[in-house]
Design a protein around this motif. Structure first.
Motif, PDB file in Angstrom:
ATOM      1  N   TYR A 278     -12.583  -2.283   9.847  1.00 34.15           N
ATOM      2  CA  TYR A 278     -12.520  -1.971  11.274  1.00 34.15           C
ATOM      3  C   TYR A 278     -13.179  -0.629  11.590  1.00 34.15           C
ATOM      4  N   VAL A 279     -12.828   0.432  10.842  1.00 28.90           N
ATOM      5  CA  VAL A 279     -13.391   1.750  11.153  1.00 28.90           C
ATOM      6  C   VAL A 279     -14.881   1.820  10.831  1.00 28.90           C
ATOM      7  N   SER A 280     -15.373   0.905  10.021  1.00 29.70           N
ATOM      8  CA  SER A 280     -16.810   0.883   9.729  1.00 29.70           C
ATOM      9  C   SER A 280     -17.625   0.295  10.879  1.00 29.70           C
ATOM     10  N   PHE A 287     -21.343   6.783  16.786  1.00 30.51           N
ATOM     11  CA  PHE A 287     -21.227   6.781  15.328  1.00 30.51           C
ATOM     12  C   PHE A 287     -19.998   5.954  14.908  1.00 30.51           C
ATOM     13  N   PRO A 288     -20.064   5.285  13.754  1.00 25.06           N
ATOM     14  CA  PRO A 288     -18.864   4.602  13.250  1.00 25.06           C
ATOM     15  C   PRO A 288     -17.753   5.624  12.996  1.00 25.06           C
ATOM     16  N   VAL A 289     -16.529   5.286  13.388  1.00 24.55           N
ATOM     17  CA  VAL A 289     -15.432   6.245  13.197  1.00 24.55           C
ATOM     18  C   VAL A 289     -15.153   6.499  11.719  1.00 24.55           C
ATOM     19  N   GLN A 293     -14.555  12.915   9.641  1.00 22.93           N
ATOM     20  CA  GLN A 293     -13.851  13.491   8.494  1.00 22.93           C
ATOM     21  C   GLN A 293     -12.357  13.159   8.512  1.00 22.93           C
ATOM     22  N   ALA A 294     -11.726  13.224   9.670  1.00 24.52           N
ATOM     23  CA  ALA A 294     -10.283  12.960   9.741  1.00 24.52           C
ATOM     24  C   ALA A 294      -9.964  11.531   9.315  1.00 24.52           C
ATOM     25  N   VAL A 295     -10.835  10.590   9.704  1.00 25.03           N
ATOM     26  CA  VAL A 295     -10.623   9.198   9.317  1.00 25.03           C
ATOM     27  C   VAL A 295     -10.856   9.021   7.824  1.00 25.03           C
TER      28      VAL A 295
END
Length: 392
Positions: A278-280, A287-289, A293-295
């Motif tokens: 999902y985050v990709s 930008f993809p999340v 850095q936090a992700v």
């Protein structure tokens, strides 16, 4: 030394992947959408497929038709079950069958274990005690009764060999309450831990629906499955259905805790895969999340949780000692909770959408986090074990 899995263990895992590939987590009934319990029974069609794949007899010795494998093989299969939220008492049946093969009488093994292999008998375990916060064997008292001499004499006169044999065998009298018995309403036999008047632990086999003195109260688990409170009021169990080996009860409870760690590992692995995918593809500011850095830090921490859960699981499945099992359950309970919480956070609003399967994984994760002892309970148990072994 080779620490890899054996060919037989890997074959069991591959067979499990084949069976569970037909299960879709999106089709698993959700406790958020169904009032009360999500179904009256566990997944019987899946149970039949597991039997045809020879996975129900995984821990049953070959002489009784099983595969004769160990707890490691069972956990490999359970890990695959956890990935798809399989609604079957595979853990309870596999763990109970292993202990029955080790500590049951030859009569019990020869009559019961082949039926377990064939899928004709589903076993469950009353492993949570009266409240869920006590050793389960302390919740029920098992008192041996002498054979009824009057009935034996009558059987002699009537020539009824079966009645005579049963009377000479004797019974055990069960009194007490066990809560949160998985699928206790529909399983064929419940393995009930109990203690004798002298305080020795025993295991008893009870038919929950036909045995006089057994009362079942409806309970719904966190994941929506049909559980039961089992009340035993003067329940008589024949001696052949009682395991008096003092090590059997502890062995069974450790196997259940270890198997729960395997289920949690499978669930956690699947949830992290869903989150990574999902985050990709989810973008913010172009930008993809996943590139934030936090992700990345949060997903990396959850990956470390998974590796710790896996390392401690195989140590516990291999040794099945109380210390190893306590450490594995501590990591599994805390780790699976952190995994689903991070997944919910990183999915944002989608994580709470009931059309998306993540909320189902959250409910099952909470169930397995607390089953057979929370992290805090096992921390306390481990502290007691370490204190008892410390030199004075």
């Amino acid at each position: 030394m080779d620490f890899g899995f054996s060919e037989e263990q890997q074959a069991a895992q591959e067979a499990a992947k084949g069976v569970f590939s037909q299960v879709t987590p999106e089709d698993v009934a959700s406790p958020a959408l169904v009032p009360g319990t999500v179904a009256d029974d566990f997944d019987r069609p899946l149970w039949e497929r597991l039997a045809r794949a020879d996975l129900l007899g995984l821990t049953v010795p070959a002489v009784y038709g099983g595969s004769g494998l160990d707890a490691v093989a069972l956990c490999l299969v359970l890990r695959e079950a956890g990935r798809v939220l399989a609604r079957v008492p595979l853990l309870e049946t596999g763990a109970a069958a292993l202990v029955l093969a080790e500590s049951g009488s030859e009569q019990l093994r020869s009559t019961l274990l082949p039926r377990v292999v064939a899928g004709e008998v589903a076993l469950t375990v009353a492993g949570h005690g009266r409240t869920g916060h006590e050793p389960p064997e302390q919740a029920v008292t098992a008192t041996p009764e002498p054979a009824d001499s009057a009935r034996t004499k009558a059987a002699d006169q009537e020539g009824n060999a079966r009645t005579k044999a049963a009377d000479q065998e004797g019974n055990w009298l069960l009194e007490g309450v066990q809560t949160a018995v998985p699928w206790g309403q529909t399983a064929d036999l419940v393995v009930v831990p109990a203690h004798t008047p002298q305080g020795r632990p025993v295991l008893t086999l009870v038919d929950p629906r036909t045995t006089p003195g057994v009362a079942l109260a409806e309970q719904a688990s966190t994941n929506g499955e049909r559980y039961a409170e089992v009340r035993l009021d003067g329940v008589r169990v024949p001696s052949r259905h009682v395991l008096t080996d003092p090590a059997a009860c502890g062995r069974l409870l450790r196997l259940l805790a270890t198997g729960t760690c395997a289920l949690a590992l499978g669930l956690g692995s699947k949830v992290l895969e869903m989150t990574s995918a999902y985050v990709s593809r989810r973008e913010q500011f172009g930008f993809p999340v996943a590139t934030f850095q936090a992700v990345a830090v949060q997903t990396a921490d959850r990956y470390i949780d998974l590796r710790a859960m896996e390392a401690t699981l195989w140590q516990a499945a291999w040794r099945t000692g109380p210390e190893e099992v306590a450490v594995a359950k501590m990591w599994a309970s805390d780790g699976v909770r952190r995994l689903v919480q991070t997944a919910q956070h990183l999915h944002g609003g989608l994580g709470a959408d009931t059309d998306y399967p993540l909320h189902r994984f959250h409910a099952w994760a909470k169930q397995w986090e607390l089953s057979y002892g929370s992290a805090a309970a096992h921390e306390e148990a481990l502290a007691g074990l370490l204190a008892a072994s410390a030199p004075e």
